[in-house]
Write a protein that holds these residues in place. Structure first.
Motif, short mmCIF file in Angstrom:
data_model
loop_
_atom_site.label_atom_id
_atom_site.label_comp_id
_atom_site.label_asym_id
_atom_site.label_seq_id
_atom_site.Cartn_x
_atom_site.Cartn_y
_atom_site.Cartn_z
N THR A 188 0.83 -1.20 0.00
CA THR A 188 0.00 0.00 0.00
C THR A 188 0.87 1.25 0.00
O THR A 188 0.59 2.22 -0.72
N GLU A 189 1.92 1.25 0.81
CA GLU A 189 2.79 2.42 0.88
C GLU A 189 3.44 2.70 -0.48
O GLU A 189 3.51 3.86 -0.91
N LEU A 228 3.21 14.13 -0.52
CA LEU A 228 2.80 13.22 0.55
C LEU A 228 3.36 13.62 1.91
O LEU A 228 2.72 13.38 2.94
N MET A 229 4.54 14.23 1.92
CA MET A 229 5.22 14.56 3.17
C MET A 229 5.62 16.04 3.17
O MET A 229 6.79 16.38 2.96
N TRP A 254 1.95 9.65 7.41
CA TRP A 254 1.95 10.13 6.02
C TRP A 254 1.64 9.01 5.02
O TRP A 254 1.52 9.27 3.84
N GLY A 255 1.50 7.78 5.52
CA GLY A 255 1.16 6.68 4.63
C GLY A 255 2.23 6.36 3.61
O GLY A 255 1.93 6.08 2.44
N VAL A 256 3.49 6.41 4.04
CA VAL A 256 4.61 6.15 3.14
C VAL A 256 5.47 5.04 3.71
O VAL A 256 5.32 4.63 4.86
N MET A 295 0.47 -0.88 5.78
CA MET A 295 -0.90 -0.40 5.89
C MET A 295 -1.87 -1.35 5.19
O MET A 295 -1.49 -2.08 4.29
N PRO A 296 -3.16 -1.31 5.58
CA PRO A 296 -4.19 -2.05 4.82
C PRO A 296 -4.32 -1.46 3.41
O PRO A 296 -4.03 -0.29 3.20
N ARG A 297 -4.74 -2.29 2.49
CA ARG A 297 -4.91 -1.85 1.12
C ARG A 297 -5.99 -0.78 1.01
O ARG A 297 -7.04 -0.87 1.63
N GLU A 298 -5.72 0.27 0.24
CA GLU A 298 -6.73 1.30 0.02
C GLU A 298 -7.75 0.83 -1.01
O GLU A 298 -7.48 -0.08 -1.79
#
Length: 357
Positions: A188-189, A228-229, A254-256, A295-298
Motif C-alpha cells: 500500500t505504501e 505526501l510529506m 503520512w502513509g509512506v 498499511m491495509p490496502r486502500e
C-alpha cells in the motif's frame, strides 16, 4: 459490424501471445493470421471463434468499433529500463480496455471534473506540490485514502493486476481527462507513492516536457515526496530523529514506506549523511524487501458507489463486462484491490461527486 483487426491486436497484446503462438492454438496459419491482422482477409466465423477462445475474449469483442489506444509517448513507466516490450504492450492494452470502462462510466454516471493545477513551463516539483495542495484545500495535513482523493479531484484511477514488479504504475492524459494506472502487486505504501509520482507526471509534464527519462522521473519523485510529506508537517512532527524505530512508528502518519520517509528526512536536513546510510543499512538488514508495519490496502470510493448502485438495480460487474464485450477477468483486473479490499480512513472533503445520469 465487421471484424476489427485493431481489436485483435489489442487482445493479443493483453494476453501476451505472439502471432505464432496464437496461430498454433487457434489452428490458423501464420500467413492467414497476418492477413487477418492487416485487414486483407476477413476471417470466417469459425476462425474468429477459435481466436477468441485462444485469447480468452468474447467473440463479440472483435466486432466492436476501434478502441482508443494509449500513445507510447504519452505513457510514463517508472521502471522503463526493466519493462519488457511484452509487459509494456500488455499494460498499455489494459489501458485501452480501461478507456472502454471509463466511457461506460461517463454514459451512466456524472463524474467529478478534473481539477489539477497547470504548473507551466518551469516544472518546479516542490512548488507544484504546494500549489496543488493549496488548490485542493489540503494545507499541510496528511492524506488519508489517496485513491479516494484522486477520484474526488476528477482523476480516473484503475488497477493493473500484472503480477510483475517491472510495471510499477503509469499515467496519461486522454484529451483533457487524466488517468492513473496502479500495479496492485505492490505494498500500500509503495502504491500510494506510485500514485503521487504519477500525479506529478500529470501536473508537471502535460505540456511540452517529456514524461520519460531520468529528469522527468526525478521531478515526479520530488513532487510525490513533497506532496505526501509536506516539509512543515515533517519538521513539526519529527524535529529530531534518533532511531529507525522512531521512523517506522511515524511513517503511518503520512502513509509512506520507511525508506521514503528516511529519504525525505535526509533531503530536508533532519538526518545527517551518516544517519541516512546507517538507517538504510538497518532497514535492509532487518526487513529485506518487506515493509514494516504495512498499511491495509486502500480502496476506491467511486467504484464502491457504482457497485452499490448496480446492486440496487440487481446488476453486477459481470453485467458491465457483458455490455462492453470484454472478459469478466479483465474488468476484475482493472478494479482489483480497489473494490474488494479493506478501506482506510478517508481524507476529509474528498467525497467523489458521483451521480447517476
Amino acid at each position: 459490424m465487421q471484424f476489427n483487426p485493431a481489436r485483435l491486436d489489442l487482445a493479443m497484446d493483453r494476453s501476451r501471445k505472439t502471432a505464432r503462438a496464437l496461430a498454433d492454438i487457434a489452428d490458423v496459419t501464420v500467413v492467414s493470421l497476418s492477413q487477418i491482422r492487416s485487414g486483407k482477409q476477413v476471417p470466417q466465423e469459425a476462425t474468429v471463434g477459435r481466436i477468441a477462445l485462444a485469447l480468452g475474449f468474447p467473440v463479440e469483442f472483435f466486432y466492436g468499433e476501434d478502441v482508443d489506444t494509449l500513445p507510447e509517448a504519452a505513457v510514463s513507466f517508472r521502471s522503463l529500463s526493466s519493462v519488457t516490450k511484452r509487459e509494456r504492450n500488455a499494460a498499455i492494452a489494459a489501458g485501452g480496455i480501461a478507456y472502454l470502462v471509463s466511457d461506460w462510466l461517463h454514459a451512466n454516471y456524472r463524474l467529478p471534473a478534473p481539477n489539477l493545477v497547470d504548473d507551466g513551463p518551469e516544472r518546479n516539483p516542490a512548488v507544484a506540490a504546494r500549489a496543488l495542495r493549496a488548490a485542493w484545500g489540503l494545507g499541510e495535513k496528511p492524506i488519508g485514502n489517496f485513491i479516494k482523493l484522486l477520484e474526488a479531484k476528477g482523476i480516473r484511477v484503475f488497477s493493473l493486476a500484472e503480477n510483475t514488479k517491472n510495471v510499477d504504475a503509469f499515467s496519461c492524459w486522454r484529451n483533457d481527462e487524466p488517468f492513473i494506472f496502479l500495479n496492485t502487486f505492490k505494498t500500500t505504501e509503495r502504491s500510494r507513492f506510485d500514485a503521487a509520482h504519477e500525479l506529478g507526471h500529470l501536473v508537471l509534464h502535460k505540456h511540452g516536457g517529456s514524461n520519460q527519462g531520468k529528469q522527468a522521473e526525478a521531478e515526479a519523485n520530488a513532487f510525490a515526496s513533497s506532496f505526501l510529506m509536506p516539509r512543515a508537517d515533517i519538521i513539526s512532527e519529527m524535529p529530531r530523529v534518533h532511531s529507525l524505530t522512531q521512523i517506522i512508528r511515524a511513517k503511518g502518519r503520512w502513509g509512506v514506506s520507511a525508506a521514503a520517509l528516511t529519504y525525505r528526512l535526509h533531503k530536508i536536513g533532519l538526518l545527517s549523511d551518516w544517519q541516512y546510510r546507517g538507517f538504510n543499512i538497518q532497514l535492509r538488514s532487518d526487513y529485506g524487501s518487506e515493509e514494516p508495519d504495512s498499511m491495509p490496502r486502500e480502496t476506491s470510493a467511486l467504484w464502491k458507489m457504482v457497485l452499490d448502485d448496480l446492486w440496487e438495480q440487481k446488476r453486477t460487474r459481470a453485467d458491465i463486462a457483458k455490455q462492453l464485450d470484454i472478459p469478466h477477468g479483465e474488468l476484475e483486473n482493472l478494479l482489483f484491490g480497489l473494490t474488494a479490499a479493506k478501506e482506510t480512513p478517508p481524507a476529509r472533503n474528498a467525497k467523489p461527486a458521483l451521480s447517476v445520469v
